[in-house]
Design a protein around this motif. Structure first.
Motif, PDB file in Angstrom:
ATOM      1  N   GLU A  18       0.837  -1.206   0.000  1.00 22.58           N
ATOM      2  CA  GLU A  18       0.000   0.000   0.000  1.00 22.58           C
ATOM      3  C   GLU A  18       0.869   1.253   0.000  1.00 22.58           C
ATOM      4  O   GLU A  18       0.535   2.247  -0.655  1.00 22.58           O
ATOM      5  CB  GLU A  18      -0.925  -0.009   1.216  1.00 22.58           C
ATOM      6  CG  GLU A  18      -2.010  -1.074   1.172  1.00 22.58           C
ATOM      7  CD  GLU A  18      -2.935  -0.938  -0.018  1.00 22.58           C
ATOM      8  OE1 GLU A  18      -3.240   0.210  -0.403  1.00 22.58           O
ATOM      9  OE2 GLU A  18      -3.355  -1.970  -0.577  1.00 22.58           O
ATOM     10  N   LYS A  21       2.018   1.736  -3.480  1.00 21.39           N
ATOM     11  CA  LYS A  21       0.960   2.311  -4.311  1.00 21.39           C
ATOM     12  C   LYS A  21       0.905   3.833  -4.132  1.00 21.39           C
ATOM     13  O   LYS A  21       0.743   4.570  -5.108  1.00 21.39           O
ATOM     14  CB  LYS A  21      -0.393   1.698  -3.938  1.00 21.39           C
ATOM     15  CG  LYS A  21      -0.580   0.247  -4.342  1.00 21.39           C
ATOM     16  CD  LYS A  21      -1.937  -0.254  -3.864  1.00 21.39           C
ATOM     17  CE  LYS A  21      -2.116  -1.730  -4.115  1.00 21.39           C
ATOM     18  NZ  LYS A  21      -3.411  -2.239  -3.595  1.00 21.39           N
ATOM     19  N   CYS A  68      -0.763  12.123  -0.033  1.00 21.02           N
ATOM     20  CA  CYS A  68      -1.974  11.341   0.226  1.00 21.02           C
ATOM     21  C   CYS A  68      -2.929  12.155   1.100  1.00 21.02           C
ATOM     22  O   CYS A  68      -2.602  12.497   2.239  1.00 21.02           O
ATOM     23  CB  CYS A  68      -1.630  10.020   0.906  1.00 21.02           C
ATOM     24  SG  CYS A  68      -3.079   9.022   1.318  1.00 21.02           S
ATOM     25  N   ASP A  70      -6.077  11.032   1.792  1.00 22.72           N
ATOM     26  CA  ASP A  70      -7.070  10.094   2.323  1.00 22.72           C
ATOM     27  C   ASP A  70      -6.733   9.812   3.789  1.00 22.72           C
ATOM     28  O   ASP A  70      -5.990   8.882   4.111  1.00 22.72           O
ATOM     29  CB  ASP A  70      -7.064   8.806   1.507  1.00 22.72           C
ATOM     30  CG  ASP A  70      -8.223   7.877   1.858  1.00 22.72           C
ATOM     31  OD1 ASP A  70      -8.748   7.979   2.979  1.00 22.72           O
ATOM     32  OD2 ASP A  70      -8.580   7.025   1.010  1.00 22.72           O
ATOM     33  N   LEU A  73      -7.489   6.269   5.181  1.00 29.42           N
ATOM     34  CA  LEU A  73      -6.523   5.264   4.734  1.00 29.42           C
ATOM     35  C   LEU A  73      -5.224   5.381   5.524  1.00 29.42           C
ATOM     36  O   LEU A  73      -4.668   4.368   5.964  1.00 29.42           O
ATOM     37  CB  LEU A  73      -6.247   5.429   3.238  1.00 29.42           C
ATOM     38  CG  LEU A  73      -5.144   4.509   2.666  1.00 29.42           C
ATOM     39  CD1 LEU A  73      -5.515   3.048   2.842  1.00 29.42           C
ATOM     40  CD2 LEU A  73      -4.892   4.830   1.197  1.00 29.42           C
ATOM     41  N   LYS A 232     -10.324   0.182   0.664  1.00 29.63           N
ATOM     42  CA  LYS A 232      -9.098  -0.017  -0.101  1.00 29.63           C
ATOM     43  C   LYS A 232      -8.231  -1.136   0.483  1.00 29.63           C
ATOM     44  O   LYS A 232      -7.338  -1.647  -0.198  1.00 29.63           O
ATOM     45  CB  LYS A 232      -8.281   1.276  -0.163  1.00 29.63           C
ATOM     46  CG  LYS A 232      -8.862   2.329  -1.100  1.00 29.63           C
ATOM     47  CD  LYS A 232      -7.959   3.549  -1.183  1.00 29.63           C
ATOM     48  CE  LYS A 232      -8.520   4.596  -2.147  1.00 29.63           C
ATOM     49  NZ  LYS A 232      -7.657   5.797  -2.232  1.00 29.63           N
ATOM     50  N   ASP A 234      -9.547  -3.992   1.686  1.00 27.86           N
ATOM     51  CA  ASP A 234     -10.239  -5.281   1.578  1.00 27.86           C
ATOM     52  C   ASP A 234      -9.311  -6.300   0.922  1.00 27.86           C
ATOM     53  O   ASP A 234      -8.362  -5.932   0.213  1.00 27.86           O
ATOM     54  CB  ASP A 234     -11.505  -5.140   0.731  1.00 27.86           C
ATOM     55  CG  ASP A 234     -12.595  -4.337   1.429  1.00 27.86           C
ATOM     56  OD1 ASP A 234     -12.412  -3.986   2.604  1.00 27.86           O
ATOM     57  OD2 ASP A 234     -13.625  -4.069   0.780  1.00 27.86           O
ATOM     58  N   ASP A 248      -5.516  -8.205  -3.819  1.00 27.38           N
ATOM     59  CA  ASP A 248      -5.828  -6.883  -3.258  1.00 27.38           C
ATOM     60  C   ASP A 248      -5.772  -5.757  -4.279  1.00 27.38           C
ATOM     61  O   ASP A 248      -5.910  -4.591  -3.919  1.00 27.38           O
ATOM     62  CB  ASP A 248      -4.900  -6.567  -2.081  1.00 27.38           C
ATOM     63  CG  ASP A 248      -3.421  -6.658  -2.449  1.00 27.38           C
ATOM     64  OD1 ASP A 248      -3.055  -6.186  -3.535  1.00 27.38           O
ATOM     65  OD2 ASP A 248      -2.637  -7.198  -1.641  1.00 27.38           O
ATOM     66  N   GLU A 250      -7.043  -3.097  -6.751  1.00 23.27           N
ATOM     67  CA  GLU A 250      -8.331  -2.402  -6.663  1.00 23.27           C
ATOM     68  C   GLU A 250      -9.319  -2.858  -7.738  1.00 23.27           C
ATOM     69  O   GLU A 250     -10.504  -3.060  -7.453  1.00 23.27           O
ATOM     70  CB  GLU A 250      -8.112  -0.888  -6.752  1.00 23.27           C
ATOM     71  CG  GLU A 250      -9.310  -0.092  -6.279  1.00 23.27           C
ATOM     72  CD  GLU A 250      -8.948   1.340  -5.937  1.00 23.27           C
ATOM     73  OE1 GLU A 250      -9.889   2.121  -5.724  1.00 23.27           O
ATOM     74  OE2 GLU A 250      -7.759   1.664  -5.863  1.00 23.27           O
ATOM     75  N   ASP A 254     -12.994  -4.719  -7.036  1.00 24.74           N
ATOM     76  CA  ASP A 254     -14.265  -4.272  -7.608  1.00 24.74           C
ATOM     77  C   ASP A 254     -14.967  -5.423  -8.319  1.00 24.74           C
ATOM     78  O   ASP A 254     -16.192  -5.587  -8.213  1.00 24.74           O
ATOM     79  CB  ASP A 254     -14.033  -3.119  -8.586  1.00 24.74           C
ATOM     80  CG  ASP A 254     -13.777  -1.799  -7.887  1.00 24.74           C
ATOM     81  OD1 ASP A 254     -14.141  -1.678  -6.700  1.00 24.74           O
ATOM     82  OD2 ASP A 254     -13.203  -0.894  -8.516  1.00 24.74           O
TER      83      ASP A 254
END
Length: 284
Positions: A18, A21, A68, A70, A73, A232, A234, A248, A250, A254
């Motif tokens: 993460e 990312k 970032c 978020d 997150l 995010k 999950d 994982d 994204e 979905d």
């Protein structure tokens, strides 16, 4: 390299992924990120590969440098980085394959879990007798002591449903899985009654997919969907040739969210599902 983890867990690897990312989204190379953070590029690589931990202060500094915004997150990543939890599964390290221990850790920290199964009753709903018969059949070369070890591990995983703060759990089970007699008639009936018993709990939902259903092509294989503290984070778990496979990305998440909703939409409502299972139990 002193002090680096020899075998990071899936949770530690996920934290690093993460952070990678976030760095990639900022358009920074590892070398550029290292220069901005005042560390070596080797340190960035070790953190992103899960080989090295990261402090709350450094993680927040990284998130800020990566732009970032978020906040939820970032807070979730801080918890992943700083919450030290040596769970019961750590006792099994070296005795059971790492992916199965990673699954136990994943579901322990999950905020919810959803299962879809077509051939077997989901592991969290299995009785000890059912699990024993299943492991004995699938692994005929296992000595009894090894089978017992796997059964014990599966039974201990039920803690997420039985602890004082159980997570919401939904299982969608195909009629085939409920009809296949993994053990004898007595064990099969006991398994159905166990599913019924658990389905009465407020945090457990069981739905059945009957054979008598048009335009249903399944979901490929059994699926576990574990909820993170934010969407995010999950994770989907699918069966692979070497054990559980963690997903994982994204776009993939979905896809599986959509797939689960489609399977859920054609399954019976919880009360009708209980009636259906009672009917199957009476047949035995």
């Amino acid at each position: 390299m002193a002090g680096l983890r020899r075998e990071p867990t899936a949770r530690q690897i996920r934290l690093g992924a993460e952070l990678r990312k976030l760095r990639n989204a900022a358009g920074l190379t590892g070398r550029e990120a290292a220069a901005a953070l005042g560390v070596s590029s080797a340190q960035i690589n070790q953190i992103e590969s899960g080989l090295s931990g990261v402090s709350e202060k450094r993680l927040r500094h990284m998130a800020a440098r990566y732009g970032c915004s978020d906040a939820e997150l970032v807070e979730a990543l801080v918890v992943m980085a700083t919450r030290r939890c040596r769970g019961w599964w750590a006792e099994e390290r070296g005795r059971l394959p790492t992916p199965f221990l990673d699954l136990a850790e994943l579901e322990y920290h999950a905020t919810f879990r959803r299962d879809v199964d077509f051939l077997h009753v989901p592991g969290l709903l299995q009785t000890e007798e059912y699990a024993h018969a299943l492991f004995s059949y699938v692994n005929p070369e296992f000595p009894e002591s090894e089978v017992e070890r796997w059964v014990e591990h599966r039974m201990r995983r039920r803690v997420i449903l039985e602890r004082p703060d159980p997570i919401p759990y939904e299982a969608i089970i195909h009629e085939a899985a409920l009809r296949i007699r993994v053990g004898d008639r007595t064990a099969a009936r006991a398994q159905l009654m166990r599913v019924l018993e658990l389905s009465e709990a407020d945090h457990v939902t069981v739905r059945v997919i009957p054979f008598d259903l048009d335009d249903f092509a399944g979901a490929g294989s059994a699926m576990v969907y574990a909820g993170g503290s934010v969407p995010k984070l999950d994770t989907v778990v699918r069966d692979g040739p070497n054990g559980p496979h963690f997903i994982d990305a994204e776009a993939q998440l979905d896809r599986y969210r959509t797939l689960f909703r489609r399977v859920e939409a054609v399954s019976l409502e919880p009360e009708r599902s209980r009636d259906f299972i009672r009917g199957l139990a009476k047949e035995l």
